[in-house]
Design an enzyme around this catalytic site. Structure first.
Site, PDB file in Angstrom:
ATOM      1  N   ARG A 252      23.758  53.766  30.486  1.00  7.89           N
ATOM      2  CA  ARG A 252      22.996  52.540  30.822  1.00  7.89           C
ATOM      3  C   ARG A 252      23.018  52.285  32.329  1.00  7.89           C
ATOM      4  O   ARG A 252      22.049  51.841  32.913  1.00  7.89           O
ATOM      5  CB  ARG A 252      23.531  51.323  30.034  1.00  7.89           C
ATOM      6  CG  ARG A 252      22.841  50.024  30.421  1.00  7.89           C
ATOM      7  CD  ARG A 252      22.948  48.906  29.395  1.00  7.89           C
ATOM      8  NE  ARG A 252      24.230  48.807  28.745  1.00  7.89           N
ATOM      9  CZ  ARG A 252      25.349  48.349  29.314  1.00  7.89           C
ATOM     10  NH1 ARG A 252      25.328  47.946  30.566  1.00  7.89           N
ATOM     11  NH2 ARG A 252      26.474  48.296  28.625  1.00  7.89           N
TER      12      ARG A 252
ATOM     13  N   TYR B 144      -2.694  42.147  32.810  1.00 11.29           N
ATOM     14  CA  TYR B 144      -2.454  42.670  31.461  1.00 11.29           C
ATOM     15  C   TYR B 144      -1.969  41.533  30.544  1.00 11.29           C
ATOM     16  O   TYR B 144      -1.106  40.734  30.942  1.00 11.29           O
ATOM     17  CB  TYR B 144      -1.421  43.808  31.546  1.00 11.29           C
ATOM     18  CG  TYR B 144      -0.895  44.233  30.210  1.00 11.29           C
ATOM     19  CD1 TYR B 144      -1.755  44.715  29.231  1.00 11.29           C
ATOM     20  CD2 TYR B 144       0.457  44.130  29.904  1.00 11.29           C
ATOM     21  CE1 TYR B 144      -1.280  45.081  27.991  1.00 11.29           C
ATOM     22  CE2 TYR B 144       0.943  44.505  28.670  1.00 11.29           C
ATOM     23  CZ  TYR B 144       0.065  44.974  27.715  1.00 11.29           C
ATOM     24  OH  TYR B 144       0.531  45.327  26.486  1.00 11.29           O
TER      25      TYR B 144
ATOM     26  N   ASP C  32       1.440  45.564  40.095  1.00 12.70           N
ATOM     27  CA  ASP C  32       1.387  46.489  38.964  1.00 12.70           C
ATOM     28  C   ASP C  32       0.404  47.596  39.345  1.00 12.70           C
ATOM     29  O   ASP C  32      -0.793  47.348  39.496  1.00 12.70           O
ATOM     30  CB  ASP C  32       0.922  45.720  37.711  1.00 12.70           C
ATOM     31  CG  ASP C  32       0.907  46.584  36.461  1.00 12.70           C
ATOM     32  OD1 ASP C  32       0.730  47.815  36.585  1.00 12.70           O
ATOM     33  OD2 ASP C  32       1.059  46.027  35.355  1.00 12.70           O
TER      34      ASP C  32
ATOM     35  N   LYS D  68       1.207  55.138  30.609  1.00 10.03           N
ATOM     36  CA  LYS D  68      -0.217  55.414  30.789  1.00 10.03           C
ATOM     37  C   LYS D  68      -0.401  56.728  31.559  1.00 10.03           C
ATOM     38  O   LYS D  68      -0.086  57.770  31.036  1.00 10.03           O
ATOM     39  CB  LYS D  68      -0.861  54.205  31.474  1.00 10.03           C
ATOM     40  CG  LYS D  68      -0.548  52.858  30.771  1.00 10.03           C
ATOM     41  CD  LYS D  68      -1.119  52.821  29.393  1.00 10.03           C
ATOM     42  CE  LYS D  68      -0.840  51.604  28.546  1.00 10.03           C
ATOM     43  NZ  LYS D  68       0.231  50.694  28.799  1.00 10.03           N
TER      44      LYS D  68
HETATM   45  C1  LIG Z   1      -1.594  47.268  33.558  1.00 10.11           C
HETATM   46  C2  LIG Z   1      -0.495  47.290  32.534  1.00 10.11           C
HETATM   47  N1  LIG Z   1       0.737  46.872  32.884  1.00 10.11           N
HETATM   48  C3  LIG Z   1       1.761  46.871  31.996  1.00 10.11           C
HETATM   49  C4  LIG Z   1       1.583  47.283  30.685  1.00 10.11           C
HETATM   50  C5  LIG Z   1       2.755  47.254  29.734  1.00 10.11           C
HETATM   51  O1  LIG Z   1       3.278  48.528  29.583  1.00 10.11           O
HETATM   52  P1  LIG Z   1       4.031  49.057  28.258  1.00 10.11           P
HETATM   53  O2  LIG Z   1       3.029  49.051  27.157  1.00 10.11           O
HETATM   54  O3  LIG Z   1       4.485  50.417  28.670  1.00 10.11           O
HETATM   55  O4  LIG Z   1       5.157  48.108  28.003  1.00 10.11           O
HETATM   56  C6  LIG Z   1       0.329  47.731  30.282  1.00 10.11           C
HETATM   57  C7  LIG Z   1       0.142  48.165  28.883  1.00 10.11           C
HETATM   58  O5  LIG Z   1      -0.944  48.317  28.382  1.00 10.11           O
HETATM   59  C8  LIG Z   1      -0.743  47.726  31.233  1.00 10.11           C
HETATM   60  O6  LIG Z   1      -1.978  48.140  30.887  1.00 10.11           O
END
Ligand SMILES: Cc1ncc(COP(=O)(O)O)c(C=O)c1O
Length: 379
Positions: free
Chosen positions: A46, A98, A170, A195
């Site tokens: 961890r 998101y 992000d 992604k």
């Molecule tokens: C732009 C963006 N940020 C964060 C996330 C969250 O990621 P995770 O699904 O890996 O938790 C997503 C998920 O679709 C996303 O499209």
């Protein structure tokens, strides 16, 4: 080295001990200590693991940062980044982020005393007008999700610095291959590595990167304390995905540009949201801060019924909430990725049931176009 070369030849792309061209998966939780007086580099997975360290160093290198952190999902990385703030702090946040991040902010962090204002970050005068004495952070997504609005990262970072705010971006849609927010002055970059970085829809993962030693100490504490770390095997999958990122993204962008251009001229399509298209309002800013437009775009159909029909009738793109994978993925953001936003908020932003998001995969462009064409025809 240029960006593409660095995806393949970064300091942790090989096992330095054996010359293995793939980093070993250290599937061990505990690491035996030499003695009480001589603890080793690793103790307990961890708090640190060699395979995770390789990924963390790799993403730090690729983003132009100094410290990387790997988490069990994008949301775990975002949760850690948002946990840098304390009760009473005020946060400014891009409007169409998101949906999961919106949910975390409004359903969880609000309960812990964070004050949040959603603001159109494409207009920095609006951002400046919302800064109060308690404002401590600015959270950005560019291109935004799903409307692909562009925020000027360098100018946003400069404004935030003037007011002592921590900036978080992000970078999931762009990846460090196309965009490097830290180099433009952003403090913390977060990713859903699920992604493009992983790229194959087979691994949930999140990353955070910073240049700042103080923020890195806090993130390390949060990572170890909250405990949502990425498992060694998943770290290895993301490291492997990163090696093919350039060719996947280049192909996806080429196909996305062709499809977006064709859809923009289709009589049943009211609008296409893609920074790669001439006439996109954020295009100039976007190409100042990114090398390409990426492989995701959204389009608005003549009616909600037609949007539903297209999604149900396409044969190649799968219907799903994810993006950035080898297979094309189509979705209705209003009920899927952004389903948790209040109806009124979605309506105001334009995330309505006539809006379709397409993440372009590696299928041939002609096949995808023919598929969309048949799906757009009357039933
Ligand atoms: C732009 C963006 N940020 C964060 C996330 C969250 O990621 P995770 O699904 O890996 O938790 C997503 C998920 O679709 C996303 O499209």
């Amino acid at each position: 080295m240029q960006r593409g070369t660095r995806l393949v030849h970064h300091r942790f792309s090989m096992d330095s001990g054996t010359g293995g061209v793939s980093i070993p998966i250290h599937q061990s939780v505990v690491f035996a200590q030499e003695s009480l007086e001589q603890p080793g580099e690793y103790e307990y997975t961890r708090s640190g693991n060699p395979t995770r360290r390789a990924l963390e160093e790799a993403i730090a290198d690729l983003e132009g940062g100094n410290y990387g952190f790997a988490f069990a999902s994008g949301m775990a990385a975002i949760t850690a980044a948002l946990s840098l703030f304390s009760a009473g702090d005020h946060l400014l946040v891009s409007q169409d982020i998101y949906g999961g991040t919106y949910r975390a902010l409004t359903r969880v962090f609000k309960r812990f005393g964070l004050e949040i204002t959603f603001v159109d970050t494409t207009d920095l005068e609006k951002v400046a007008a919302q800064i109060r004495p308690s404002t401590k952070g600015l959270y950005l997504e560019t291109p935004s999700n799903p409307l692909m609005k562009i925020t000027d990262l360098a100018r946003a970072a400069a404004l935030a610095r003037e007011h002592g705010l921590i900036t978080i971006a992000d970078n999931t849609f762009m990846t460090p291959y196309l965009q490097r927010p830290l180099e433009l002055g952003i403090d913390v970059v977060v990713h859903s590595a699920t992604k493009y970085l992983g790229g194959h829809s087979d691994c949930l993962a999140g990353l955070a990167v910073t240049r700042d030693a103080g923020l890195a100490r806090e993130l390390a504490l949060l990572q170890n304390t909250l405990g949502a770390v990425l498992a060694p095997h998943e770290c290895w999958l993301i490291l492997r995905g990163i090696k093919t990122l350039k060719v996947r993204l280049a192909q996806q962008e080429q196909t996305a540009t062709a499809l977006a251009t064709w859809l923009a001229g289709h009589p049943q399509v009211k609008a296409v949201y893609y920074p790669g298209l001439e006439g996109h309002p954020g295009r100039e800013v976007h190409f100042r801060q990114a090398l390409g437009a990426g492989g995701v775009f959204s389009f608005r159909l003549a009616t909600s019924e037609l949007a539903r029909q297209v999604i149900n009738k396409v044969r190649l793109p799968i219907i799903g909430s994810s993006l950035g994978a080898v297979e094309s993925i189509i979705s209705l953001p209003a009920t899927m990725s952004h389903g948790s936003l209040p109806e009124e908020f979605k309506k105001r932003l334009g995330i309505t049931s006539d809006l379709v998001r397409l993440s372009v995969g590696l299928e041939d462009a002609a096949d995808l176009q023919a598929d969309l064409e048949q799906a757009l025809k009357s039933p």
